[in-house]
Design a protein around this motif. Structure first.
Motif, PDB file in Angstrom:
ATOM      1  N   TYR A  52     -36.282   2.251 -35.680  1.00  0.00           N
ATOM      2  CA  TYR A  52     -35.400   1.126 -35.376  1.00  0.00           C
ATOM      3  C   TYR A  52     -34.138   1.563 -34.631  1.00  0.00           C
ATOM      4  O   TYR A  52     -33.344   0.718 -34.228  1.00  0.00           O
ATOM      5  N   ASP A  53     -33.984   2.863 -34.436  1.00  0.00           N
ATOM      6  CA  ASP A  53     -32.840   3.411 -33.719  1.00  0.00           C
ATOM      7  C   ASP A  53     -33.201   3.529 -32.232  1.00  0.00           C
ATOM      8  O   ASP A  53     -34.074   4.305 -31.860  1.00  0.00           O
ATOM      9  N   ASN A  54     -32.513   2.748 -31.399  1.00  0.00           N
ATOM     10  CA  ASN A  54     -32.814   2.713 -29.969  1.00  0.00           C
ATOM     11  C   ASN A  54     -32.631   4.085 -29.309  1.00  0.00           C
ATOM     12  O   ASN A  54     -33.357   4.427 -28.379  1.00  0.00           O
ATOM     13  N   LYS A  55     -31.675   4.881 -29.794  1.00  0.00           N
ATOM     14  CA  LYS A  55     -31.463   6.222 -29.225  1.00  0.00           C
ATOM     15  C   LYS A  55     -32.692   7.093 -29.466  1.00  0.00           C
ATOM     16  O   LYS A  55     -33.107   7.846 -28.588  1.00  0.00           O
ATOM     17  N   LYS A  56     -33.283   6.997 -30.650  1.00  0.00           N
ATOM     18  CA  LYS A  56     -34.488   7.777 -30.954  1.00  0.00           C
ATOM     19  C   LYS A  56     -35.670   7.298 -30.110  1.00  0.00           C
ATOM     20  O   LYS A  56     -36.455   8.107 -29.620  1.00  0.00           O
ATOM     21  N   ILE A  57     -35.786   5.988 -29.959  1.00  0.00           N
ATOM     22  CA  ILE A  57     -36.860   5.441 -29.120  1.00  0.00           C
ATOM     23  C   ILE A  57     -36.692   5.917 -27.680  1.00  0.00           C
ATOM     24  O   ILE A  57     -37.647   6.370 -27.048  1.00  0.00           O
ATOM     25  N   ASN A  58     -35.465   5.840 -27.170  1.00  0.00           N
ATOM     26  CA  ASN A  58     -35.204   6.287 -25.794  1.00  0.00           C
ATOM     27  C   ASN A  58     -35.498   7.767 -25.613  1.00  0.00           C
ATOM     28  O   ASN A  58     -35.968   8.191 -24.551  1.00  0.00           O
ATOM     29  N   LYS A  59     -35.239   8.564 -26.630  1.00  0.00           N
ATOM     30  CA  LYS A  59     -35.516  10.008 -26.557  1.00  0.00           C
ATOM     31  C   LYS A  59     -37.029  10.236 -26.407  1.00  0.00           C
ATOM     32  O   LYS A  59     -37.460  11.066 -25.618  1.00  0.00           O
ATOM     33  N   ILE A  60     -37.824   9.478 -27.157  1.00  0.00           N
ATOM     34  CA  ILE A  60     -39.280   9.600 -27.046  1.00  0.00           C
ATOM     35  C   ILE A  60     -39.740   9.118 -25.674  1.00  0.00           C
ATOM     36  O   ILE A  60     -40.527   9.783 -24.992  1.00  0.00           O
ATOM     37  N   TYR A  89     -39.749  -2.270 -20.926  1.00  0.00           N
ATOM     38  CA  TYR A  89     -40.074  -1.160 -20.036  1.00  0.00           C
ATOM     39  C   TYR A  89     -39.403  -1.327 -18.678  1.00  0.00           C
ATOM     40  O   TYR A  89     -38.911  -0.354 -18.095  1.00  0.00           O
ATOM     41  N   ILE A  90     -39.357  -2.558 -18.173  1.00  0.00           N
ATOM     42  CA  ILE A  90     -38.707  -2.814 -16.886  1.00  0.00           C
ATOM     43  C   ILE A  90     -37.224  -2.459 -16.976  1.00  0.00           C
ATOM     44  O   ILE A  90     -36.685  -1.759 -16.118  1.00  0.00           O
ATOM     45  N   VAL A  91     -36.560  -2.923 -18.029  1.00  0.00           N
ATOM     46  CA  VAL A  91     -35.133  -2.657 -18.203  1.00  0.00           C
ATOM     47  C   VAL A  91     -34.880  -1.158 -18.373  1.00  0.00           C
ATOM     48  O   VAL A  91     -33.911  -0.620 -17.832  1.00  0.00           O
ATOM     49  N   LYS A  92     -35.763  -0.471 -19.093  1.00  0.00           N
ATOM     50  CA  LYS A  92     -35.596   0.970 -19.296  1.00  0.00           C
ATOM     51  C   LYS A  92     -35.991   1.784 -18.073  1.00  0.00           C
ATOM     52  O   LYS A  92     -35.735   2.975 -18.005  1.00  0.00           O
ATOM     53  N   GLY A  93     -36.637   1.141 -17.102  1.00  0.00           N
ATOM     54  CA  GLY A  93     -37.005   1.833 -15.870  1.00  0.00           C
ATOM     55  C   GLY A  93     -38.199   2.753 -16.012  1.00  0.00           C
ATOM     56  O   GLY A  93     -38.343   3.705 -15.239  1.00  0.00           O
ATOM     57  N   ILE A  94     -39.072   2.481 -16.990  1.00  0.00           N
ATOM     58  CA  ILE A  94     -40.273   3.307 -17.147  1.00  0.00           C
ATOM     59  C   ILE A  94     -41.481   2.537 -16.610  1.00  0.00           C
ATOM     60  O   ILE A  94     -41.674   1.367 -16.944  1.00  0.00           O
ATOM     61  N   PRO A  95     -42.288   3.171 -15.766  1.00  0.00           N
ATOM     62  CA  PRO A  95     -43.503   2.504 -15.273  1.00  0.00           C
ATOM     63  C   PRO A  95     -44.424   2.157 -16.439  1.00  0.00           C
ATOM     64  O   PRO A  95     -44.423   2.831 -17.475  1.00  0.00           O
ATOM     65  N   PHE A  96     -45.222   1.108 -16.263  1.00  0.00           N
ATOM     66  CA  PHE A  96     -46.108   0.702 -17.358  1.00  0.00           C
ATOM     67  C   PHE A  96     -47.376   0.071 -16.816  1.00  0.00           C
ATOM     68  O   PHE A  96     -47.460  -0.322 -15.659  1.00  0.00           O
ATOM     69  N   ILE A  97     -48.373   0.006 -17.708  1.00  0.00           N
ATOM     70  CA  ILE A  97     -49.604  -0.713 -17.404  1.00  0.00           C
ATOM     71  C   ILE A  97     -49.680  -1.913 -18.334  1.00  0.00           C
ATOM     72  O   ILE A  97     -49.126  -1.901 -19.436  1.00  0.00           O
ATOM     73  N   TYR A  98     -50.364  -2.957 -17.865  1.00  0.00           N
ATOM     74  CA  TYR A  98     -50.537  -4.171 -18.653  1.00  0.00           C
ATOM     75  C   TYR A  98     -51.813  -4.855 -18.198  1.00  0.00           C
ATOM     76  O   TYR A  98     -52.342  -4.543 -17.127  1.00  0.00           O
TER      77      TYR A  98
END
Length: 167
Positions: A52-60, A89-98
């Protein structure tokens, strides 16, 4: 929580079917799903559990090349959605599949790859080719996705669209 329409089983079956030269490491954030078994010892699944910690999620996420959004929306008898995962994913700037029709992503944007909304095996060669194409333009991909988020997904943009509809 992993739900059937997320398509984790489809993703894992596809990883198991892939025998190319690239080693796949899949990071899962959330409650451990029942089917997380890889048949191949070459590939790895890392289950981080709920975070639930956004910093930890961003690190991964910073260690990942691509993110996975909804892959089996048809299981809800749906073809179109506005998945929050994709927006994140768009806001974080990471490419994604859907694998669904997205009401905001109605063009072929360079930061995402749309797959078929069914239970077929995903061709990882297609994903790898997508990533190779992205690798030469990663800085502009982040900028493109951030600009897209401001223009199409921001509250200001959505309210503007709403006002146009009501006039």
């Amino acid at each position: 929580n992993f739900e059937p329409w997320h398509g984790l089983d489809r993703l894992i079956d596809s990883i198991n079917a892939y025998s190319g030269p690239v080693t796949i490491r899949l990071h899962l954030i959330g409650n451990r799903p029942n089917k997380t078994e890889l048949k191949s010892t070459k590939h790895t699944i890392i289950c981080h559990g709920p975070i639930y910690d956004n910093k930890k999620i961003n690190k991964i996420i910073s260690t990942c090349n691509i993110a996975i959004s909804v892959l089996c929306l048809f299981r809800k008898q749906m073809t179109e959605a506005c998945a929050l995962k994709s927006r994140e994913y768009i806001v974080k700037g990471i490419p994604f599949i859907y694998a669904y029709n997205d009401t905001d992503i109605n063009e072929n944007y360079s930061f995402c790859l749309r797959l078929v909304n069914d239970s077929s095996i995903i061709d990882f060669k297609e994903i790898i080719n997508f990533l190779i194409q992205l690798s030469v333009k990663l800085p502009e991909i982040k900028e493109t996705s951030h600009n897209f988020a401001k223009q199409k997904l921001s509250l200001e943009s959505k309210l503007s669209q709403l006002v146009k509809l009501t006039i």
